[in-house]
Design an enzyme around this catalytic site. Structure first.
Site, PDB file in Angstrom:
ATOM      1  N   CYS A  74      43.693  57.719  38.537  1.00  0.00           N
ATOM      2  CA  CYS A  74      42.215  57.492  38.676  1.00  0.00           C
ATOM      3  C   CYS A  74      41.767  58.168  39.776  1.00  0.00           C
ATOM      4  CB  CYS A  74      42.327  55.912  38.753  1.00  0.00           C
ATOM      5  SG  CYS A  74      42.909  55.562  40.623  1.00  0.00           S
ATOM      6  N   GLU A 110      46.192  44.917  48.673  1.00  0.00           N
ATOM      7  CA  GLU A 110      44.659  45.105  48.437  1.00  0.00           C
ATOM      8  C   GLU A 110      43.997  43.623  48.579  1.00  0.00           C
ATOM      9  OE1 GLU A 110      43.027  46.804  44.572  1.00  0.00           O
ATOM     10  OE2 GLU A 110      41.646  44.942  44.751  1.00  0.00           O
ATOM     11  N   CYS A 140      38.172  47.365  38.117  1.00  0.00           N
ATOM     12  CA  CYS A 140      37.494  48.673  38.283  1.00  0.00           C
ATOM     13  C   CYS A 140      37.608  49.656  37.028  1.00  0.00           C
ATOM     14  CB  CYS A 140      38.373  49.780  39.163  1.00  0.00           C
ATOM     15  SG  CYS A 140      39.954  50.417  38.793  1.00  0.00           S
ATOM     16  N   ASN A 183      48.631  47.898  38.071  1.00  0.00           N
ATOM     17  CA  ASN A 183      47.840  48.125  37.044  1.00  0.00           C
ATOM     18  C   ASN A 183      49.031  48.491  35.813  1.00  0.00           C
ATOM     19  OD1 ASN A 183      47.655  51.400  36.953  1.00  0.00           O
ATOM     20  ND2 ASN A 183      47.384  50.773  39.013  1.00  0.00           N
TER      21      ASN A 183
HETATM   22  S1  SF4 Z   1      40.375  50.407  42.569  1.00  0.00           S
HETATM   23 FE1  SF4 Z   1      40.590  51.563  40.593  1.00  0.00          FE
HETATM   24  S2  SF4 Z   1      39.832  53.652  40.977  1.00  0.00           S
HETATM   25 FE2  SF4 Z   1      40.276  52.533  42.971  1.00  0.00          FE
HETATM   26  S3  SF4 Z   1      42.497  53.057  43.305  1.00  0.00           S
HETATM   27 FE3  SF4 Z   1      42.447  51.445  42.549  1.00  0.00          FE
HETATM   28  S4  SF4 Z   1      42.820  51.650  40.326  1.00  0.00           S
HETATM   29 FE4  SF4 Z   1      42.104  53.381  41.081  1.00  0.00          FE
END
Ligand code: SF4
Length: 309
Positions: free
Chosen positions: A16, A130, A197, A227
Site C-alpha cells: 500500500c 499501531e 484504510c 492485514n
Molecule cells: S494505514 Fe493502510 S495505507 Fe497506511 S500503512 Fe497501514 S495498511 Fe498501509
C-alpha cells in the site's frame, strides 16, 4: 500445455502507499547517512522485508534507550506514542518519522476528540503497535478487540464517546462491534470514526470476490501482519479454505491435492517478489492457467519527509 488448474489473483494485493513510503524512507536514510540506521519495531510486518533491510545495515529494535548519541532512528509505519517520541528527542537521536499518514490522522482524531471531552474507545488489537501508539496519544482510552470485549466495557462517565479503529481490521467485524457499542451506550452521542484504510478495504473486497470463485485461497504474508491475517479470515468467512503462508514453503502438505482452482492475495506489507516466487512454484507443479479478479486501485503516493523530498 494448459490443463484445468487455474490460479486466480486478487487485484489489488500487496504493498500500500504507507508501506511504500516507509520503505523508501529507510532506503533513503541508508543512502544519506550510511549504516547503521535504527528502526523502532519492524518497519512493516513482513519478515522478508525486515531480513533484507537487516542485511543492508538496518538495526530493528523495540527499546530505544541505549542507542549511540545522534543515532538515526526511524519510527515504523505503525506509529509511536508521544512518550516514545519524547524519549527519543531527549536522548538527542535524529528522528525520522515513517508513520503512515493515515495512522497520524487517527492520532490527531484521538487528541482532538479527547480534548473536547469525549471518552475514547479504540477498536483494535491491544498489543498491536499501531493501537498502542494511538492509545498513547490520550490520558485515558478503552480498547475493544472483539464483540465479547464490548460486554466487558465499564460504565463511561462522559456523555459523548468517540470510537476510533485500527487501520487494518476486518470491515465486517468492526461494523458488528460498533453496533454493539451503540447498543450498550444507547442515549449517548457516539462519533464513529471508521479508520480502516483504503488499502485494507480494497484488499478485503477483492478477497471476498476471489474466495467465491476458488476452492482454496492462499494469502501471502507474515504471521504478525494484521492485514494479512484479516484477509485470510475474510476468505474463510466467505466459505473457502484459506491459508496464510509466508511463501511456497508454508503451504501445508496436501493442501493443493485434488484442487483445480485456487486464489492468491497478499497483505499490504508483502513485496511483489514473494507473490511472483509463489506463482513460479505453482507453475512448476503444473498450475499455468492464470487470471485476475478485481480492479486496480487508484495509485496513491504519500509525500516523503521534507529532508528526503
Ligand atoms: S494505514 Fe493502510 S495505507 Fe497506511 S500503512 Fe497501514 S495498511 Fe498501509
Amino acid at each position: 500445455m494448459k490443463n484445468g488448474k487455474k490460479i486466480i489473483i486478487a487485484v489489488p494485493h500487496g504493498f500500500c502507499a504507507g508501506v511504500r513510503r516507509a520503505l523508501e524512507i529507510v532506503e533513503k536514510a541508508l543512502e544519506q547517512y550510511g549504516k547503521p540506521v535504527y528502526v523502532r519495531h519492524e518497519i512493516v510486518h513482513n519478515s522478508f522485508v525486515v531480513d533484507s533491510l537487516s542485511e543492508k545495515g538496518v538495526v530493528f529494535l523495540e527499546s530505544i534507550s541505549r542507542l549511540p548519541k545522534k543515532a538515526h532512528l526511524v519510527f515504523s509505519a505503525h506509529g509511536v506514542s508521544p512518550e516514545i517520541e519524547s524519549t527519543a528527542a531527549e536522548k538527542g537521536y535524529d528522528i525520522i518519522d515513517a508513520t503512515c499518514p493515515l495512522v497520524k490522522k487517527i492520532h490527531l482524531q484521538a487528541v482532538s476528540y479527547s480534548s473536547k471531552g469525549y471518552a475514547i474507545i479504540i477498536i483494535g488489537h491491544k498489543r498491536h503497535p499501531e493501537v498502542m501508539g494511538t492509545a498513547g496519544q490520550v490520558d485515558e482510552s478503552l480498547i475493544v478487540e472483539s464483540l465479547k470485549d464490548v460486554g466487558k466495557l465499564p460504565e463511561i462517565r462522559q456523555k459523548r464517546i468517540a470510537c476510533l479503529t485500527q487501520t487494518t481490521l476486518s470491515a465486517d467485524d468492526t461494523r458488528e462491534i460498533i453496533c454493539a457499542i451503540r447498543k450498550k451506550f444507547r442515549g449517548r452521542k457516539i462519533a464513529v470514526l471508521n479508520d480502516i484504510c483504503y488499502a485494507t478495504q480494497n484488499r478485503q473486497n477483492a478477497v471476498k470476490a476471489l474466495a467465491k470463485k476458488c476452492e482454496a485461497v492462499f494469502i501471502i504474508g507474515s504471521e504478525n501482519s494484521s492485514n494479512a491475517n484479516r484477509l485470510r479470515e475474510v476468505a474463510e468467512n466467505a466459505g473457502t479454505k484459506a491459508y496464510l503462508v509466508s511463501g511456497e514453503k508454508g503451504v501445508p502438505p496436501g493442501a493443493l491435492k485434488g484442487l483445480s482452482r485456487i486464489g492468491i492475495s497478499a497483505g499490504a506489507s508483502t513485496p511483489e517478489i514473494l507473490i511472483s516466487k509463489f506463482i513460479s512454484s505453482l507453475n512448476r507443479k503444473g498450475w499455468h492457467n492464470i487470471e485476475t479478479i478485481g480492479t486496480e486501485e487508484k495509485k496513491i503516493v504519500f509525500r516523503l519527509p521534507e529532508r528526503f523530498a
